[in-house]
Motif scaffolding. Structure first.
Motif, mmCIF file in Angstrom:
data_model
loop_
_atom_site.group_PDB
_atom_site.id
_atom_site.type_symbol
_atom_site.label_atom_id
_atom_site.label_comp_id
_atom_site.label_asym_id
_atom_site.label_seq_id
_atom_site.Cartn_x
_atom_site.Cartn_y
_atom_site.Cartn_z
ATOM 1 N N GLY A 125 8.491 -12.362 9.987
ATOM 2 C CA GLY A 125 7.480 -12.099 11.013
ATOM 3 C C GLY A 125 7.360 -10.629 11.342
ATOM 4 N N LEU A 126 8.503 -9.919 11.334
ATOM 5 C CA LEU A 126 8.487 -8.488 11.620
ATOM 6 C C LEU A 126 7.683 -7.733 10.570
ATOM 7 N N SER A 127 7.886 -8.081 9.298
ATOM 8 C CA SER A 127 7.179 -7.406 8.213
ATOM 9 C C SER A 127 5.680 -7.654 8.300
ATOM 10 N N ARG A 128 5.297 -8.881 8.637
ATOM 11 C CA ARG A 128 3.876 -9.205 8.767
ATOM 12 C C ARG A 128 3.247 -8.398 9.897
ATOM 13 N N THR A 129 3.944 -8.299 11.023
ATOM 14 C CA THR A 129 3.429 -7.548 12.167
ATOM 15 C C THR A 129 3.315 -6.059 11.838
ATOM 16 N N MET A 130 4.313 -5.511 11.141
ATOM 17 C CA MET A 130 4.248 -4.090 10.780
ATOM 18 C C MET A 130 3.103 -3.822 9.808
ATOM 19 N N LEU A 131 2.875 -4.737 8.870
ATOM 20 C CA LEU A 131 1.770 -4.587 7.922
ATOM 21 C C LEU A 131 0.422 -4.719 8.632
ATOM 22 N N TYR A 132 0.331 -5.647 9.583
ATOM 23 C CA TYR A 132 -0.896 -5.808 10.368
ATOM 24 C C TYR A 132 -1.185 -4.537 11.169
ATOM 25 N N ASN A 133 -0.138 -3.936 11.762
ATOM 26 C CA ASN A 133 -0.317 -2.705 12.529
ATOM 27 C C ASN A 133 -0.747 -1.550 11.634
ATOM 28 N N MET A 134 -0.284 -1.533 10.386
ATOM 29 C CA MET A 134 -0.717 -0.495 9.454
ATOM 30 C C MET A 134 -2.202 -0.641 9.146
ATOM 31 N N VAL A 135 -2.646 -1.875 8.867
ATOM 32 C CA VAL A 135 -4.057 -2.126 8.550
ATOM 33 C C VAL A 135 -4.933 -1.804 9.755
ATOM 34 N N ASN A 136 -4.500 -2.237 10.936
ATOM 35 C CA ASN A 136 -5.255 -1.987 12.163
ATOM 36 C C ASN A 136 -5.289 -0.488 12.490
ATOM 37 N N GLY A 137 -4.198 0.217 12.238
ATOM 38 C CA GLY A 137 -4.120 1.645 12.553
ATOM 39 C C GLY A 137 -5.057 2.488 11.708
ATOM 40 N N VAL A 138 -5.105 2.218 10.404
ATOM 41 C CA VAL A 138 -5.971 3.041 9.540
ATOM 42 C C VAL A 138 -7.444 2.696 9.717
ATOM 43 N N HIS A 189 -7.524 -10.461 1.722
ATOM 44 C CA HIS A 189 -6.433 -10.622 2.667
ATOM 45 C C HIS A 189 -5.081 -10.367 2.010
ATOM 46 N N LEU A 190 -4.102 -10.089 2.850
ATOM 47 C CA LEU A 190 -2.714 -9.896 2.437
ATOM 48 C C LEU A 190 -1.897 -11.085 2.915
ATOM 49 N N HIS A 191 -0.881 -11.454 2.167
ATOM 50 C CA HIS A 191 0.023 -12.507 2.607
ATOM 51 C C HIS A 191 1.452 -12.088 2.308
ATOM 52 N N ILE A 192 2.364 -12.547 3.151
ATOM 53 C CA ILE A 192 3.762 -12.165 3.037
ATOM 54 C C ILE A 192 4.583 -13.419 2.782
ATOM 55 N N THR A 193 5.467 -13.352 1.790
ATOM 56 C CA THR A 193 6.354 -14.469 1.475
ATOM 57 C C THR A 193 7.783 -13.956 1.398
ATOM 58 N N GLN A 194 8.709 -14.900 1.483
ATOM 59 C CA GLN A 194 10.128 -14.577 1.362
ATOM 60 C C GLN A 194 10.568 -14.865 -0.066
ATOM 61 N N ILE A 250 -3.342 -11.633 6.627
ATOM 62 C CA ILE A 250 -3.916 -10.449 7.262
ATOM 63 C C ILE A 250 -5.253 -10.166 6.579
ATOM 64 N N LEU A 251 -6.332 -10.281 7.345
ATOM 65 C CA LEU A 251 -7.664 -9.992 6.793
ATOM 66 C C LEU A 251 -7.846 -8.485 6.672
ATOM 67 N N LEU A 252 -8.359 -8.045 5.541
ATOM 68 C CA LEU A 252 -8.603 -6.625 5.321
ATOM 69 C C LEU A 252 -10.034 -6.281 5.708
ATOM 70 N N PRO A 253 -10.228 -5.344 6.640
ATOM 71 C CA PRO A 253 -11.585 -4.911 6.979
ATOM 72 C C PRO A 253 -12.203 -4.131 5.816
ATOM 73 N N ASP A 254 -13.510 -3.942 5.900
ATOM 74 C CA ASP A 254 -14.185 -3.114 4.900
ATOM 75 C C ASP A 254 -13.642 -1.689 4.998
ATOM 76 N N LYS A 255 -13.686 -0.962 3.920
ATOM 77 C CA LYS A 255 -13.237 0.428 3.827
ATOM 78 C C LYS A 255 -11.717 0.582 3.919
ATOM 79 N N VAL A 256 -10.966 -0.519 3.851
ATOM 80 C CA VAL A 256 -9.507 -0.443 3.845
ATOM 81 C C VAL A 256 -9.012 -0.916 2.492
ATOM 82 N N SER A 257 -8.196 -0.077 1.846
ATOM 83 C CA SER A 257 -7.649 -0.452 0.544
ATOM 84 C C SER A 257 -6.128 -0.469 0.621
#
Length: 180
Positions: free
Chosen positions: A66-79, A49-54, A9-16
């Motif tokens: 996959g669910l966790s990655r999608t939820m994390l992506y939606n959090m980054v995209n939402g903020v 970027h963020l990465h998710i492992t088991q 998951i690529l992190l945009p600027d201004k997102v921490s």
């Protein structure tokens, strides 16, 4: 292993991002979201970027990967940019209006239906028939939109009711009259 879960998951600027134990907090220009991830999922933070492992390989962790990655992506995209759902009202006499922060719906019932949005959700009305629901939490935006739609979901004969803007309502043929 999930194909979606393997993607970074690529992190945009201004997102921490702050990771503490299994709690991930994402801050951005629109707000802040936090979520607790299961023990079998590990969230790692690299430079941009963020990465998710088991941590445990099992059927359950494969499902959550996959669910966790999608939820994390939606959090980054939402903020960073937020989410919007659009609804439209069809039917003679059906309309909506805003009263302060509350949404008032007149949908053919004997009383108007009043909806108070939860914290973090903004509802706007255009032309008395178009409703926009905006927020940073995709799950909450979708839930509020589904609750508004369920008050008077579109019926299949005339198509009257509340529907999503891009929704197609399949029509049924009405009752045939008696022939002579």
């Amino acid at each position: 292993m999930s194909r979606i879960g393997k993607k970074n998951i690529l992190l945009p600027d201004k997102v921490s991002v702050i990771i503490k134990d299994h709690t991930v907090t994402v801050r951005g220009p629109k707000g802040e979201l936090s979520r607790i991830f299961p023990d079998s999922i590990n969230v790692g933070l690299a430079t941009k970027h963020l990465h998710i492992t088991q941590t445990i390989i099992s059927k359950k962790s494969n499902q959550l990967h996959g669910l966790s990655r999608t939820m994390l992506y939606n959090m980054v995209n939402g903020v960073s940019s937020g989410f919007t759902k659009s609804l439209e009202i069809q039917g003679v006499g059906y309309r909506s209006q805003m009263e302060g922060k509350s949404l008032i719906l007149n949908l053919g019932y004997s009383h108007p239906v009043k909806i108070d949005p939860p914290e973090g959700i903004i509802i706007t009305v255009e032309n008395n028939v178009n409703i926009n629901i905006m927020g940073i939490d995709k799950e909450l935006v979708g839930e509020v939109a589904a609750n508004i739609r369920s008050i008077r979901s579109p019926e299949p004969y005339k198509g009257k009711g509340v529907r999503y803007s891009n929704e197609y309502v399949q029509r049924k043929v009405g009752k045939a009259g008696k022939g002579k």
